[in-house]
Write a protein that holds these residues in place. Structure first.
Motif, mmCIF file in Angstrom:
data_model
loop_
_atom_site.group_PDB
_atom_site.id
_atom_site.type_symbol
_atom_site.label_atom_id
_atom_site.label_comp_id
_atom_site.label_asym_id
_atom_site.label_seq_id
_atom_site.Cartn_x
_atom_site.Cartn_y
_atom_site.Cartn_z
ATOM 1 N N ASP A 137 1.259 4.693 1.944
ATOM 2 C CA ASP A 137 0.799 6.083 1.726
ATOM 3 C C ASP A 137 0.621 6.352 0.234
ATOM 4 O OD1 ASP A 137 1.071 6.590 4.457
ATOM 5 O OD2 ASP A 137 3.191 7.062 4.215
ATOM 6 N N ALA A 138 1.598 5.913 -0.554
ATOM 7 C CA ALA A 138 1.512 6.160 -2.004
ATOM 8 C C ALA A 138 0.291 5.451 -2.590
ATOM 9 C CB ALA A 138 2.796 5.696 -2.693
ATOM 10 N N LEU A 139 0.037 4.222 -2.120
ATOM 11 C CA LEU A 139 -1.134 3.487 -2.626
ATOM 12 C C LEU A 139 -2.432 4.151 -2.191
ATOM 13 C CD1 LEU A 139 0.063 -0.191 -2.084
ATOM 14 C CD2 LEU A 139 -0.204 0.988 -4.276
ATOM 15 N N LYS A 140 -2.445 4.691 -0.956
ATOM 16 C CA LYS A 140 -3.654 5.409 -0.506
ATOM 17 C C LYS A 140 -3.894 6.614 -1.403
ATOM 18 C CE LYS A 140 -3.489 4.095 4.298
ATOM 19 N NZ LYS A 140 -2.726 4.409 5.490
ATOM 20 N N SER A 141 -2.803 7.337 -1.732
ATOM 21 C CA SER A 141 -2.960 8.487 -2.635
ATOM 22 C C SER A 141 -3.412 8.026 -4.021
ATOM 23 C CB SER A 141 -1.629 9.234 -2.792
ATOM 24 O OG SER A 141 -1.162 9.660 -1.553
ATOM 25 N N ALA A 142 -2.943 6.860 -4.442
ATOM 26 C CA ALA A 142 -3.341 6.345 -5.762
ATOM 27 C C ALA A 142 -4.837 6.036 -5.777
ATOM 28 C CB ALA A 142 -2.527 5.102 -6.101
ATOM 29 N N GLY A 143 -5.344 5.550 -4.638
ATOM 30 C CA GLY A 143 -6.775 5.288 -4.529
ATOM 31 C C GLY A 143 -7.114 3.837 -4.827
ATOM 32 N N ALA A 144 -7.798 3.190 -3.865
ATOM 33 C CA ALA A 144 -8.132 1.765 -4.016
ATOM 34 C C ALA A 144 -8.922 1.505 -5.297
ATOM 35 C CB ALA A 144 -8.920 1.295 -2.793
ATOM 36 N N ALA A 145 -9.829 2.412 -5.635
ATOM 37 C CA ALA A 145 -10.678 2.173 -6.813
ATOM 38 C C ALA A 145 -9.843 2.160 -8.098
ATOM 39 C CB ALA A 145 -11.750 3.251 -6.902
#
Ligand code: NAP
Length: 214
Positions: free
Chosen positions: A72-80
């Motif tokens: 979830d935290a990585l999704k919020s951080a954003g793949a780009a």
């Protein structure tokens, strides 16, 4: 170097403090920057923002959130914002169930580590497992009578691992590179081993060292 640290807990603060001590610029990422107001006030060179702000800021990113919410935290951080960057993964897949005789339970299996899950969800980020099997109080330049402790690392990208090796040198660790992402299946459970002494003997100050013949 610009470092984005995802997290506001003890590990995020310890590693952020280490990067600042060694002259790097840090932005910590959190859902609530108020949690970091005190830390930022006391550390010149530290800023706080959202997970996305911190990931975007960092040339290197550190993941230091609760294992069960790492995706979830990585999704919020954003793949780009993670793409092409080394992501130091300090998380452990600790389950909510209590330890059994001091042995933590994990929500992963020995056939798939948390870091492999993260790596397949974010294929363009370069995950490197590190700093998951030592207490936060001993992460930065720990002083042990037996000399430098060993930081076990793994990951698929050699350049990212070289960057982490350099950070380990600054933070006073010798690096043992265990290979590709699958090695996290063995490195993550070092946290279980490390914590047994804590839960059963209230001893939280140790670290691991790999001994070689030559
Ligand atoms: N404690 C240690 O000494 C130690 C040592 C080695 C490795 N580790 C590992 O390092 C990681 C961090 O440990 P910690 O003790 O510093 O902190 P923690 O309490 O395990 O995690 C705190 C972080 O998790 C984030 N978080 C919690 N719920 C969330 C959600 N639903 N969505 C997004 N983010 C969420 C929080 O974000 P907010 O900032 O938004 O609240 C906070 O930044 C863990 O995986 C732990 O196993 C810990």
């Amino acid at each position: 170097m610009k470092v984005g640290v995802l997290g506001s807990g003890d590990v995020a603060k310890a590693l952020a403090g280490g990067f600042i001590k060694h002259g790097h610029q840090v932005m910590l990422g959190t859902r609530d920057t108020g949690k970091l107001a005190d830390f930022v006030a006391k550390h010149q060179g530290a800023k706080a923002g959202s997970f996305a702000d911190a990931a975007k800021f960092g040339e290197v990113v550190v993941l230091a959130v609760k294992g069960s919410v790492a995706l979830d935290a990585l999704k919020s951080a954003g793949a780009a914002n993670l793409s092409g960057k080394p992501v130091i993964d300090a998380t452990n897949p600790i389950a909510d169930a209590p330890p059994a005789n001091g042995v933590l339970k994990f929500f992963t299996s020995l056939d798939q580590s948390l870091m492999e899950r993260l790596q397949s969800a974010f294929p363009d980020a370069h995950f490197v497992k590190a700093y998951n099997s030592v207490g936060n109080a001993r992460m930065i330049n720990p002083q042990f009578p037996a000399g430098k402790p060993t930081m076990f690392i793994c990951g698929n990208d050699e350049k990212a691992k070289a960057a982490v090796r350099g950070i380990n040198d600054q933070f006073g660790w010798e690096t043992a590179d265990m290979g590709k992402a699958e090695a996290a299946r063995a490195i993550e459970p070092l946290c279980m081993l490390w914590c047994i002494l804590g839960f059963t003997k209230n001893e939280w100050t140790h670290a691991f060292k790999l001994l070689h013949m030559a």
